[in-house]
Structures are given as structure tokens and as C-alpha cells.
Design a protein around this motif. Sequence first.
Motif, PDB file in Angstrom:
ATOM      1  N   GLU A  57       2.824   1.575  -3.158  1.00 23.02           N
ATOM      2  CA  GLU A  57       1.925   2.035  -4.340  1.00 23.02           C
ATOM      3  C   GLU A  57       1.858   3.721  -4.324  1.00 23.02           C
ATOM      4  N   LYS A  58       1.781   4.061  -3.098  1.00 25.00           N
ATOM      5  CA  LYS A  58       1.492   5.629  -2.983  1.00 25.00           C
ATOM      6  C   LYS A  58       2.842   6.268  -3.311  1.00 25.00           C
ATOM      7  N   GLU A 106       0.765  -1.302  -0.188  1.00 21.13           N
ATOM      8  CA  GLU A 106      -0.037  -0.047  -0.252  1.00 21.13           C
ATOM      9  C   GLU A 106       0.983   1.167   0.034  1.00 21.13           C
ATOM     10  N   GLN A 107       1.899   1.255   0.949  1.00 21.51           N
ATOM     11  CA  GLN A 107       2.671   2.322   1.101  1.00 21.51           C
ATOM     12  C   GLN A 107       3.601   2.425  -0.198  1.00 21.51           C
TER      13      GLN A 107
END
Length: 195
Positions: A68-69, A65-66
Motif C-alpha cells: 500500500e505504501k 502494508e508495504q
Amino acid sequence: MSIKVPATEHPVSDLVRNRWSPRAFSPKSIEPAVLKTILEAASWAPSANNLQPWSYVYATKENTEQFEKLKSILLPGNHLWAQHADVLILASAITAYGPDNTPNAYAWYDLGAANATLLLEARQHDVFGHVMGGFDRKKAKEVFHFPEHVEPVVVIALGHLGEAGQLDEPFYTREVTPRSRKALGEFAFAGDFPS
């Protein structure tokens, strides 16, 4: 996989000569303890009044998730190859300090010193870094909720060296082209700046 070691005019240390900015990264992960060591090395860089005006937001590929950010703020050309790095780091300058938000005119310079220290420490652990200016600064400030006095400056991709053949053009040619630098006499002057 080959390290592009340049010829130098003077006997520059191997640590400095072996530091370069590849775009081909292997799938091998950076060990968590090694990553922490690399990041801590940045704290030992010199800074004006020892303010250490830098901040790093980072993610490993495992933290999907991080990661991808961080990938989402890259410009398309950098996204093509940087997505294969094991770690992405958003390096930012803290441009004011103290209760009165006193401006720090040296924050960007100090961040550069911290980044250089981080990259040299990475090479001690067989890790390579590539610093990118090609990202959306406005989006970075929004995505990571930065206050006004924190300025995103560069994104750093970290990883173990991969094979140049995994890259498409124009990146393959850049990867295999020998490194070069200005001659010492072009930027260092004993006395007055040349007119």
C-alpha cells in the motif's frame, strides 16, 4: 493472454524479443525464490567502478502494508492497473559514494542497466515487468525516508501475464496494439552522427 512477439530486422534473441511491458497481470503470485533470483540478477549488471549504485524497495501483495505504501506514490493513471501486479519495486539511484559523498554521474545509467538485467531475468521465469515514471518522487523520498543522495527513479510492476480484457480503456488498446521500434538505421550510425 498472448505474448506480443515483434518481427525484427535481425535475429534478436527470444529473451529480448519476448520482453515487453504489459499492464494486465494475473492473480498468480511470484514464488519467493523466483523473486529473489530476479532481484539478484540486477546485481550482475555492469556499473562504473563496480559501485552498483542502485537500491530497490519492494513489496509483494501479501505484504499488504508495504504494498500500500508503494501504491500510494503512483500517479492515478498508473495506480488503475499497477495495483493488480504481484510485486511493486521502487528503483532508486545512489548518486554519491564514499565518505566525502563524491558525486556519481553514472548512477542513473547504471540503475537503467540493472533494471534491464532484472527485467530480462524476470522473463526467464515467465514474469513480466512494466517500468513507470509516473509516480510522486518527492512523496517517495518522504515515505521511504531516503537520504539526500538516494534518488527515486522509476517504479517497476512485476507479475504473471493476465488477460487484456481485464483492462479498461485506454489501457486495453495499448495492451493489444502490436509492438514497434525505430528501424536500426534511425539510431545506429557507422561513422559520424547525421547532420
